[in-house]
Motif scaffolding. Structure first.
Motif, short mmCIF file in Angstrom:
data_model
loop_
_atom_site.label_atom_id
_atom_site.label_comp_id
_atom_site.label_asym_id
_atom_site.label_seq_id
_atom_site.Cartn_x
_atom_site.Cartn_y
_atom_site.Cartn_z
N ASP A 51 0.94 -1.14 0.09
CA ASP A 51 -0.04 0.14 -0.03
C ASP A 51 1.03 1.12 -0.11
OD1 ASP A 51 -2.31 -1.40 -0.09
OD2 ASP A 51 -2.76 -1.14 1.96
N ASP A 52 2.05 1.27 0.86
CA ASP A 52 2.93 2.29 0.81
C ASP A 52 3.65 2.67 -0.71
OD1 ASP A 52 2.56 2.84 3.55
OD2 ASP A 52 4.30 1.68 4.20
N LEU A 55 0.57 4.11 -3.11
CA LEU A 55 0.35 5.51 -2.64
C LEU A 55 1.32 6.36 -3.08
CD1 LEU A 55 -1.30 4.93 0.74
CD2 LEU A 55 -2.34 5.72 -1.47
N LYS A 123 -6.27 7.32 -4.23
CA LYS A 123 -5.48 7.40 -3.13
C LYS A 123 -6.23 7.37 -1.71
CE LYS A 123 -2.75 10.95 -3.74
NZ LYS A 123 -1.63 11.87 -3.93
N MET A 126 -7.55 3.85 -1.39
CA MET A 126 -6.70 2.83 -0.83
C MET A 126 -6.40 3.13 0.84
SD MET A 126 -3.86 2.01 -3.83
CE MET A 126 -3.31 0.95 -2.66
N ASP A 127 -6.69 4.15 1.06
CA ASP A 127 -6.45 4.80 2.63
C ASP A 127 -7.90 5.14 3.32
OD1 ASP A 127 -4.74 4.95 4.77
OD2 ASP A 127 -4.16 7.02 4.33
#
Length: 174
Positions: A51-52, A55, A123, A126-127
């Motif tokens: 994920d990091d 993003l 984004k 995803m978060d």
């Protein structure tokens, strides 16, 4: 007197040149922010999650799209409203340069804004834990407004271009 006014108005187009130079400086700022974001991503490498990584890459794509948008505005705006760039001898001159009219510029701007908005929305998705449902709802609504505006703008340009072709006199067949 009329000729003086017309020449003055025509010369006033050069008042836009400092604005395009300012936009070129803004491009330098975007390159700086891109470098900072890339550095942050590199520093996260040892502990980076998927994920990091996604993003971080989306942030870089977002910045590059904004820079592309800025280049389109600088080149097309300058050539459409100030003066033609005499760069025919440049081998690496962008193919579209000098060919994007105001209508094409508007469509490219809207398409870039929709793409940037879509990346921001991705984004957020995803978060999603860090955003309230109200915030997400507004992001989706704003994105849809951009998409609908783009479609309507394209439709208006299509209608206008077809109206022009209908107004042209048809050649008389012998």
């Amino acid at each position: 007197m009329e000729r003086l006014i017309e020449r003055s108005l025509f010369a006033s187009r050069w008042l836009m040149a400092p604005m395009y130079l300012g936009l070129a400086f803004a491009l330098v700022l975007l390159v700086w922010v891109f470098a900072v974001e890339l550095w942050k991503l590199i520093l996260l490498l040892p502990v980076m999650t998927v994920d990091d990584a996604v993003l971080g890459v989306l942030a870089l794509i977002d910045l590059s799209l904004a820079a592309n948008l800025l280049m389109i505005v600088i080149f097309s705006g300058y050539e459409n409203f100030v003066s033609r760039m005499n760069l025919e001898t440049q081998e690496d001159r962008p193919e579209w340069q000098g060919e994007v009219d105001f209508s094409g510029l508007k469509l490219k701007l809207v398409a870039s804004i929709v793409a940037i908005s879509g990346i921001h929305l991705l984004k957020v998705f995803m978060d999603v834990a860090h955003y309230t449902p109200e915030h997400i709802r507004w992001m989706v609504v704003i994105h849809l407004v951009f998409v609908i505006s783009g479609v309507l703008l394209a439709a208006m340009d299509w209608i206008a271009s077809h109206a022009k072709t209908l107004k042209k006199p048809k050649p008389i067949a012998n």
